[in-house]
Design a protein around this motif. Structure first.
Motif, short mmCIF file in Angstrom:
data_model
loop_
_atom_site.label_atom_id
_atom_site.label_comp_id
_atom_site.label_asym_id
_atom_site.label_seq_id
_atom_site.Cartn_x
_atom_site.Cartn_y
_atom_site.Cartn_z
N ASP A 138 -14.64 41.74 64.63
CA ASP A 138 -15.99 42.25 64.45
C ASP A 138 -16.28 43.12 65.67
N VAL A 139 -15.68 44.30 65.66
CA VAL A 139 -15.71 45.17 66.84
C VAL A 139 -16.30 46.52 66.48
N GLU A 140 -16.79 47.17 67.50
CA GLU A 140 -17.35 48.50 67.36
C GLU A 140 -16.89 49.32 68.55
N PRO A 141 -16.44 50.55 68.31
CA PRO A 141 -16.06 51.37 69.46
C PRO A 141 -17.28 51.57 70.36
N TYR A 142 -17.05 51.50 71.67
CA TYR A 142 -18.16 51.65 72.61
C TYR A 142 -18.86 52.98 72.40
N GLY A 143 -18.11 53.99 72.13
CA GLY A 143 -18.69 55.32 71.96
C GLY A 143 -17.93 56.32 72.80
N VAL A 144 -18.66 57.21 73.40
CA VAL A 144 -18.05 58.32 74.10
C VAL A 144 -18.20 58.14 75.61
N LEU A 145 -17.09 58.16 76.30
CA LEU A 145 -17.07 58.09 77.76
C LEU A 145 -15.94 58.99 78.23
N PRO A 146 -16.18 60.32 78.22
CA PRO A 146 -15.11 61.29 78.48
C PRO A 146 -14.34 61.08 79.78
N SER A 151 -13.30 58.06 73.30
CA SER A 151 -13.85 59.03 72.35
C SER A 151 -14.18 58.40 71.01
N GLY A 152 -14.89 57.30 71.04
CA GLY A 152 -15.34 56.70 69.79
C GLY A 152 -14.22 56.16 68.94
N ASP A 153 -13.93 56.86 67.86
CA ASP A 153 -12.98 56.37 66.85
C ASP A 153 -11.54 56.25 67.35
N GLU A 154 -11.19 56.84 68.46
CA GLU A 154 -9.81 56.77 68.93
C GLU A 154 -9.36 55.33 69.15
N ALA A 155 -10.27 54.45 69.57
CA ALA A 155 -9.91 53.05 69.76
C ALA A 155 -9.59 52.39 68.42
N LEU A 156 -10.36 52.73 67.38
CA LEU A 156 -10.07 52.18 66.05
C LEU A 156 -8.76 52.71 65.49
N VAL A 157 -8.50 53.98 65.72
CA VAL A 157 -7.24 54.57 65.26
C VAL A 157 -6.06 53.89 65.97
N ALA A 158 -6.20 53.63 67.27
CA ALA A 158 -5.14 52.94 68.02
C ALA A 158 -4.95 51.52 67.49
N LEU A 159 -6.04 50.85 67.17
CA LEU A 159 -5.95 49.50 66.61
C LEU A 159 -5.23 49.52 65.26
N VAL A 176 -5.56 40.14 58.83
CA VAL A 176 -6.47 40.78 59.78
C VAL A 176 -7.62 41.42 59.01
N ILE A 177 -8.83 41.06 59.41
CA ILE A 177 -10.04 41.63 58.80
C ILE A 177 -10.77 42.38 59.90
N VAL A 178 -10.97 43.67 59.70
CA VAL A 178 -11.68 44.50 60.67
C VAL A 178 -12.98 44.95 60.02
N THR A 179 -14.09 44.70 60.69
CA THR A 179 -15.39 44.98 60.08
C THR A 179 -15.79 46.45 60.14
N ARG A 180 -15.07 47.24 60.90
CA ARG A 180 -15.35 48.68 60.98
C ARG A 180 -14.05 49.45 60.90
N GLY A 181 -14.18 50.69 60.49
CA GLY A 181 -13.02 51.56 60.45
C GLY A 181 -13.36 52.91 61.05
N SER A 182 -12.36 53.71 61.25
CA SER A 182 -12.61 55.04 61.80
C SER A 182 -13.49 55.82 60.82
N LEU A 183 -14.21 56.75 61.31
CA LEU A 183 -15.14 57.61 60.59
C LEU A 183 -16.41 56.87 60.15
N GLN A 184 -16.63 55.66 60.64
CA GLN A 184 -17.88 54.95 60.36
C GLN A 184 -18.88 55.11 61.49
#
Length: 195
Positions: A138-146, A151-159, A176-184
């Motif tokens: 039940d995770v959410e990318p932190y967001g953007v911290l250049p 960069s947001g979705d990059e963490a989900l893509v890596a996961l 494995v159940i992930v509550t969020r996906g990239s592009l959300q």
């Protein structure tokens, strides 16, 4: 004698962060208490809550989780809640309470790589293992911290990549159940340097 199948559940969640982050209600104490209540109504209370700093969570994984993984017929479920980051190796990691975003350091501290949870769940079991393994992220990318390449979705893509490439002995038995996906979430466009 019949097998003694039990659901053994662990909750991994940072309590707070050493920053000015305002934690959304979905990551707050209300949700944690609701999870505990629902599991209790199923007759399967939480085995352990692994919280606070990354080192505290690691200690809990080394002791409490290893004991559950040694059981031949129990189902072990780990629920991970919090912010998803990329660590210095570009792997998915969860933010712990010792996360310090205010630091000018080139690397983030207070991150727990998810592989430290995924690998034992998908590889450690007795030879006669007949139980199950469940990982709820039940995770959410932190967001953007250049400045730290967040960069947001990059963490989900890596996961997603990490889970697809999993080749441990019990990989096919780990659900494995992930509550969020990239592009959300609003992501970060590296070309325009904008969300």
């Amino acid at each position: 004698p019949w097998p003694d199948h039990q659901l053994r559940t662990f909750l991994v969640q940072a309590e707070s962060y050493q920053t000015d982050i305002v934690m959304p209600p979905m990551f707050g104490d209300t949700a944690r208490l609701a999870i505990m209540d629902r599991l209790s109504t199923l007759g399967s209370p939480l085995e352990a809550q692994l919280r606070r700093k990354a080192s505290d969570i690691r200690d809990g994984l080394d002791v409490d989780l290893k004991d559950a993984l040694a059981d031949p017929d129990d189902t072990t479920m780990v629920i991970v809640r919090g912010y998803l980051f990329l660590d210095e190796e570009g792997q998915a990691a969860i933010a712990c309470s010792d996360l310090d975003l205010a630091s000018d350091a080139a690397q983030l501290t207070g991150l727990l790589p998810l592989r430290e949870i995924i690998e034992p769940l998908s590889s450690e079991a007795p030879s006669n293992f007949a139980g199950g393994r469940i990982l709820v992220l039940d995770v959410e990318p932190y967001g953007v911290l250049p400045r730290l390449n967040q960069s947001g979705d990059e963490a989900l893509v890596a996961l997603e990549r990490q889970l697809r490439e999993l080749s441990t002995p019990l990989a096919d038995q780990l659900w494995v159940i992930v509550t969020r996906g990239s592009l959300q979430s609003a992501g970060w466009d590296p070309k325009t340097q904008m969300p």
